[in-house]
Design a protein around this motif. Structure first.
Motif, PDB file in Angstrom:
ATOM      1  N   ARG A 167      24.393  21.957  -7.014  1.00 25.63           N
ATOM      2  CA  ARG A 167      23.012  21.579  -6.711  1.00 25.63           C
ATOM      3  C   ARG A 167      22.811  20.125  -7.131  1.00 25.63           C
ATOM      4  O   ARG A 167      23.521  19.619  -8.004  1.00 25.63           O
ATOM      5  N   LEU A 226      24.069  29.169 -14.899  1.00 22.24           N
ATOM      6  CA  LEU A 226      24.560  29.254 -13.522  1.00 22.24           C
ATOM      7  C   LEU A 226      23.755  28.419 -12.530  1.00 22.24           C
ATOM      8  O   LEU A 226      24.283  27.896 -11.566  1.00 22.24           O
ATOM      9  N   TRP A 274      30.904  26.478 -13.123  1.00 18.94           N
ATOM     10  CA  TRP A 274      30.093  27.411 -12.336  1.00 18.94           C
ATOM     11  C   TRP A 274      30.953  28.541 -11.766  1.00 18.94           C
ATOM     12  O   TRP A 274      30.617  29.719 -11.923  1.00 18.94           O
ATOM     13  N   ARG A 293      30.429  32.426 -12.710  1.00 22.54           N
ATOM     14  CA  ARG A 293      29.921  33.257 -11.619  1.00 22.54           C
ATOM     15  C   ARG A 293      30.899  34.406 -11.336  1.00 22.54           C
ATOM     16  O   ARG A 293      30.502  35.544 -11.168  1.00 22.54           O
ATOM     17  N   GLY A 330      15.130  33.017 -14.331  1.00 25.21           N
ATOM     18  CA  GLY A 330      15.274  33.163 -12.873  1.00 25.21           C
ATOM     19  C   GLY A 330      14.568  34.395 -12.347  1.00 25.21           C
ATOM     20  O   GLY A 330      14.186  34.447 -11.187  1.00 25.21           O
ATOM     21  N   GLY A 331      14.417  35.401 -13.214  1.00 28.81           N
ATOM     22  CA  GLY A 331      13.916  36.667 -12.724  1.00 28.81           C
ATOM     23  C   GLY A 331      12.473  37.016 -13.032  1.00 28.81           C
ATOM     24  O   GLY A 331      11.806  37.626 -12.203  1.00 28.81           O
ATOM     25  N   SER A 389       9.683  35.054 -10.578  1.00 31.92           N
ATOM     26  CA  SER A 389       9.860  35.312  -9.142  1.00 31.92           C
ATOM     27  C   SER A 389       9.460  36.756  -8.843  1.00 31.92           C
ATOM     28  O   SER A 389       8.688  37.029  -7.918  1.00 31.92           O
ATOM     29  N   ARG A 448      21.166  21.487  -2.545  1.00 35.43           N
ATOM     30  CA  ARG A 448      22.608  21.253  -2.662  1.00 35.43           C
ATOM     31  C   ARG A 448      22.842  19.746  -2.679  1.00 35.43           C
ATOM     32  O   ARG A 448      21.964  18.973  -2.306  1.00 35.43           O
ATOM     33  N   PRO A 484      15.085  34.484   1.346  1.00 36.40           N
ATOM     34  CA  PRO A 484      14.327  34.380   0.098  1.00 36.40           C
ATOM     35  C   PRO A 484      15.220  34.356  -1.140  1.00 36.40           C
ATOM     36  O   PRO A 484      14.787  33.898  -2.202  1.00 36.40           O
ATOM     37  N   PHE A 485      16.467  34.847  -1.005  1.00 36.26           N
ATOM     38  CA  PHE A 485      17.381  34.810  -2.151  1.00 36.26           C
ATOM     39  C   PHE A 485      18.482  33.773  -1.938  1.00 36.26           C
ATOM     40  O   PHE A 485      19.516  33.807  -2.603  1.00 36.26           O
ATOM     41  N   GLY A 486      18.290  32.868  -1.004  1.00 35.95           N
ATOM     42  CA  GLY A 486      19.321  31.893  -0.687  1.00 35.95           C
ATOM     43  C   GLY A 486      20.416  32.556   0.124  1.00 35.95           C
ATOM     44  O   GLY A 486      20.273  33.682   0.585  1.00 35.95           O
ATOM     45  N   GLU A 487      21.506  31.843   0.309  1.00 37.39           N
ATOM     46  CA  GLU A 487      22.633  32.368   1.085  1.00 37.39           C
ATOM     47  C   GLU A 487      23.934  31.765   0.575  1.00 37.39           C
ATOM     48  O   GLU A 487      23.926  30.704  -0.049  1.00 37.39           O
ATOM     49  N   ARG A 497      26.496  30.560  -3.475  1.00 40.24           N
ATOM     50  CA  ARG A 497      25.601  30.108  -4.535  1.00 40.24           C
ATOM     51  C   ARG A 497      24.232  30.786  -4.432  1.00 40.24           C
ATOM     52  O   ARG A 497      23.235  30.321  -5.005  1.00 40.24           O
ATOM     53  N   CYS A 541      21.346  33.925  -4.868  1.00 41.21           N
ATOM     54  CA  CYS A 541      20.825  34.512  -6.111  1.00 41.21           C
ATOM     55  C   CYS A 541      21.723  35.638  -6.615  1.00 41.21           C
ATOM     56  O   CYS A 541      21.907  36.644  -5.932  1.00 41.21           O
TER      57      CYS A 541
HETATM   58  C1  HEM Z   1      12.243  38.412  -6.409  1.00 42.86           C
HETATM   59  C2  HEM Z   1      13.140  37.971  -7.221  1.00 42.86           C
HETATM   60  C3  HEM Z   1      14.023  36.762  -7.043  1.00 42.86           C
HETATM   61  C4  HEM Z   1      14.031  35.795  -6.070  1.00 42.86           C
HETATM   62  C5  HEM Z   1      13.110  35.687  -4.849  1.00 42.86           C
HETATM   63  C6  HEM Z   1      15.104  34.872  -6.381  1.00 42.86           C
HETATM   64  C7  HEM Z   1      15.455  33.763  -5.613  1.00 42.86           C
HETATM   65  C8  HEM Z   1      16.516  32.920  -5.895  1.00 42.86           C
HETATM   66  C9  HEM Z   1      16.916  31.810  -5.059  1.00 42.86           C
HETATM   67  C10 HEM Z   1      16.254  31.382  -3.756  1.00 42.86           C
HETATM   68  C11 HEM Z   1      17.983  31.218  -5.660  1.00 42.86           C
HETATM   69  C12 HEM Z   1      18.744  29.989  -5.141  1.00 42.86           C
HETATM   70  C13 HEM Z   1      19.791  30.465  -4.152  1.00 42.86           C
HETATM   71  C14 HEM Z   1      20.495  29.373  -3.379  1.00 42.86           C
HETATM   72  O1  HEM Z   1      20.429  28.210  -3.775  1.00 42.86           O
HETATM   73  O2  HEM Z   1      21.139  29.689  -2.345  1.00 42.86           O
HETATM   74  C15 HEM Z   1      18.270  31.944  -6.862  1.00 42.86           C
HETATM   75  C16 HEM Z   1      19.303  31.647  -7.733  1.00 42.86           C
HETATM   76  C17 HEM Z   1      19.529  32.335  -8.907  1.00 42.86           C
HETATM   77  N1  HEM Z   1      18.855  33.450  -9.361  1.00 42.86           N
HETATM   78 FE1  HEM Z   1      17.347  34.435  -8.399  1.00 42.86          FE
HETATM   79  N2  HEM Z   1      15.712  35.282  -7.535  1.00 42.86           N
HETATM   80  C18 HEM Z   1      15.090  36.445  -7.969  1.00 42.86           C
HETATM   81  C19 HEM Z   1      15.415  37.199  -9.070  1.00 42.86           C
HETATM   82  C20 HEM Z   1      16.419  36.911  -9.954  1.00 42.86           C
HETATM   83  C21 HEM Z   1      16.786  37.725 -11.091  1.00 42.86           C
HETATM   84  C22 HEM Z   1      16.135  39.056 -11.455  1.00 42.86           C
HETATM   85  C23 HEM Z   1      17.794  37.073 -11.746  1.00 42.86           C
HETATM   86  C24 HEM Z   1      18.570  37.480 -12.971  1.00 42.86           C
HETATM   87  C25 HEM Z   1      18.674  38.664 -13.469  1.00 42.86           C
HETATM   88  C26 HEM Z   1      18.064  35.849 -11.006  1.00 42.86           C
HETATM   89  C27 HEM Z   1      19.015  34.912 -11.360  1.00 42.86           C
HETATM   90  C28 HEM Z   1      19.380  33.826 -10.573  1.00 42.86           C
HETATM   91  C29 HEM Z   1      20.457  32.910 -10.922  1.00 42.86           C
HETATM   92  C30 HEM Z   1      21.306  32.955 -12.196  1.00 42.86           C
HETATM   93  C31 HEM Z   1      20.556  31.977  -9.877  1.00 42.86           C
HETATM   94  C32 HEM Z   1      21.571  30.827  -9.759  1.00 42.86           C
HETATM   95  C33 HEM Z   1      22.804  31.361  -9.016  1.00 42.86           C
HETATM   96  C34 HEM Z   1      23.946  30.369  -8.848  1.00 42.86           C
HETATM   97  O3  HEM Z   1      23.689  29.180  -8.664  1.00 42.86           O
HETATM   98  O4  HEM Z   1      25.106  30.807  -8.915  1.00 42.86           O
HETATM   99  N3  HEM Z   1      17.204  35.783  -9.931  1.00 42.86           N
HETATM  100  N4  HEM Z   1      17.369  32.980  -6.991  1.00 42.86           N
END
Ligand code: HEM
Length: 510
Positions: free
Chosen positions: A113, A128, A136, A140, A312-313, A316, A384, A444-447, A450, A452
């Motif tokens: 990123r 992460l 990373w 991961r 992160g959690g 959101s 990114r 909504p969770f990316g793709e 990398r 979520c």
């Molecule tokens: C509704 C709930 C959630 C949404 C909408 C959400 C959304 C996202 C998005 C959009 C990203 C960036 C993805 C990308 O760049 O492609 C992300 C990354 C991440 N999320 Fe979530 N998230 C949620 C819940 C959680 C929860 C519950 C956790 C942990 C238990 C979490 C941990 C992380 C981490 C550690 C990253 C970084 C991943 C990486 O770069 O390897 N998230 N999330």
């Protein structure tokens, strides 16, 4: 010549020198600014004219970045749009095909990123979300296994307990129309993630107070200083080390370290080596392995992961719960359909127990969750940085180091991909319609690699709470309440979360 005359000449020379220096600096700045200003025009990329200092970031602290992204998308209708993070050119991606290339196909060019939390803040910079390769990939790889569907079934007791406490909280309220949705739902998500990642028993869902909740409260409180820290981390990382900005408030880092130490000592007494039942176990395993290898997995790296799971959690998930409840309060017919589906699942299960795996199969519940995530993605842009020069298409190659923002929220509001995008229509995500959704328009969770890591964890916490709430209460909009389309979003933070308190009436079902 007298001393006075010599001094006069010296003084004049000094002034002349100063004048020339100032002139040179101004000329250089003007030249640099001209290059910056013409950067995207020269490459034939559509853009809005940049501000001389802020570049495209004039919306900071005045408008939510996701709202800005939606506006940019609508304004240009172009596969990409040029922008400036202060003076640094950046590219906004509005096309599903290009999004696929960047996030998945050519991931090797975009492993990191752009944002960075700097070396003075190990917990903020080694997690992460912020850390770069190669650390990373190592972290991961080692943590992915704990987020599988089968491992996450271990959350069953925790989500059962906390959902029932949430119901109790609503039942105990003197007047449930005065319960601020975001606050009670954040109490719930803080307990779930805090307990899973730090192994401590927290009690915010029932009482609204807990030391862990003080931490999550501080994360969501934005004053000028935190606004500055975050803007630098996300858009001007070079400043982070100079001013020692941090992702988390400094005192919360000491708290994380203390809590994690106590929890790990307590858990280590009971743990079977190699076994990892929950997030804390997985983190302790990471620590064991880190001590044996030389991959740079220190104690700080491990605590940083616990901190990012919480960070992160909690917000959101609670934000989606809030907007979902609020939308449903305006759509009684959708609530009825949801209730019918859930009561059937409940009646078929032993003791009326809602199992994680059974809820995962509820089509309408999933459709409601997805529609809430489409309209209100907490992170509507995926950040990114190009590692090497990269050919976007026949007309444009971006240089190594260019930040790239995939505008997922923009696509989620595109009429071409989602008809009547402003409306709350869960039916578009039902199996019979889902084939109409073009790949890479709903993220909504990316793709990609990398994306979520906590997606399943978030979905479980969401589904469980919402299913229990719907089974026990009807949601009703309060008289005179603002329509969902009138909700104000947080302007000072960077995520798309409500910037105002939301209330509904919880009517007990008989
Ligand atoms: C509704 C709930 C959630 C949404 C909408 C959400 C959304 C996202 C998005 C959009 C990203 C960036 C993805 C990308 O760049 O492609 C992300 C990354 C991440 N999320 Fe979530 N998230 C949620 C819940 C959680 C929860 C519950 C956790 C942990 C238990 C979490 C941990 C992380 C981490 C550690 C990253 C970084 C991943 C990486 O770069 O390897 N998230 N999330």
């Amino acid at each position: 010549m007298s001393v006075y005359v010599l001094e006069f000449i010296d003084c004049r020379m000094l002034w002349n020198l100063l004048g020339i220096t100032v002139l040179c600096v101004i000329t250089w700045l003007y030249y640099r600014w001209t290059c910056v200003r013409q950067y995207w025009a020269k490459r034939g990329v559509p853009h809005l004219p940049p501000h001389p200092v802020m570049g495209s970031l004039t919306f900071l602290q005045r408008q939510n970045p996701a709202t800005w992204m939606i506006n940019i998308y609508k304004q240009f209708k172009s596969p990409y749009v040029g922008a400036w993070m202060f003076w640094r050119p950046a590219l906004i991606i509005n096309s599903p095909e290009l999004a696929r290339n960047i996030l998945v196909k050519d991931f090797a060019f975009f492993r990191d990123r752009f944002l960075s939390s700097g070396s003075s803040d190990p917990i903020g910079s080694l997690n992460l979300f912020t850390v770069n390769d190669p650390l990373w990939s190592t972290v991961r790889k080692r943590l992915t296994g704990v987020f599988t569907a089968s491992k996450l079934r271990a959350l069953q007791n925790l989500v059962d307990l906390k959902s029932s406490q949430l119901l109790q909280r609503i039942r105990n309220a003197e007047d449930n129309t005065k319960l601020n949705l975001r606050a009670i739902y954040t109490d719930y998500t803080t307990d779930i993630i805090g307990t899973a990642a730090f192994g401590v028993e927290t009690n915010a869902t029932l009482t609204g107070v807990d030391p862990m909740r003080t931490v999550t409260q501080a994360f969501t409180t934005f004053d000028l200083y935190r606004g500055l820290c975050w803007s630098s981390i996300f858009f001007f990382p070079e400043l982070v080390d100079i001013f020692r900005f941090s992702l988390f408030p400094k005192w919360s880092i000491d708290y994380f370290k203390k809590v994690f130490k106590i929890a790990s000592e307590h858990r280590n007494d009971k743990r079977t080596p190699g076994d990892s039942k929950d997030l804390l176990d997985a983190l302790l395993k990471l620590m064991d392995e880190g001590a044996k290898s030389n991959e740079g997995i220190t104690e700080d790296v491990v605590i940083a992961q616990a901190a990012i799971f919480l960070f992160g959690g909690f917000e959101s998930t609670s934000s989606i719960m809030s907007v979902c409840s609020y939308e449903l309060s305006f759509h009684p017919e959708k609530q009825d359909r949801l209730y019918e589906e859930l009561i059937a699942v409940k009646n078929q299960s032993e003791n009326g127990h809602l199992e994680i795996s059974k809820l995962a199969d509820c089509q309408y519940l999933n459709a409601v969750m997805k529609e809430s995530l489409r309209k209100y993605s907490p992170m509507g842009w995926l950040d990114r940085i190009a590692d090497k020069d990269y050919k976007i298409d026949e007309n444009l190659t971006i240089s190594a180091g260019t930040p790239v923002y995939v505008n997922s929220i923009g696509m989620q509001y595109d009429e071409e991909f989602f008809h009547e995008p402003e409306k709350f229509i869960p039916e578009r995500f039902l199996p019979e319609n889902v084939g109409n959704i073009k790949p890479f328009t709903f993220m909504p969770f990316g793709e990609g690699p990398r994306s979520c890591i906590g997606k399943r964890f978030g979905q479980i916490s969401l589904r469980h709470a919402m299913a229990n709430l719907i089974l026990n209460y009807k949601f009703e909009a309060l008289p005179g309440a603002k329509k969902p389309s009138e909700i104000k979003f947080e302007k000072r933070g960077l995520f798309l979360v409500p910037g105002q308190e939301l209330y509904i009436k919880f009517i007990p079902r008989s």
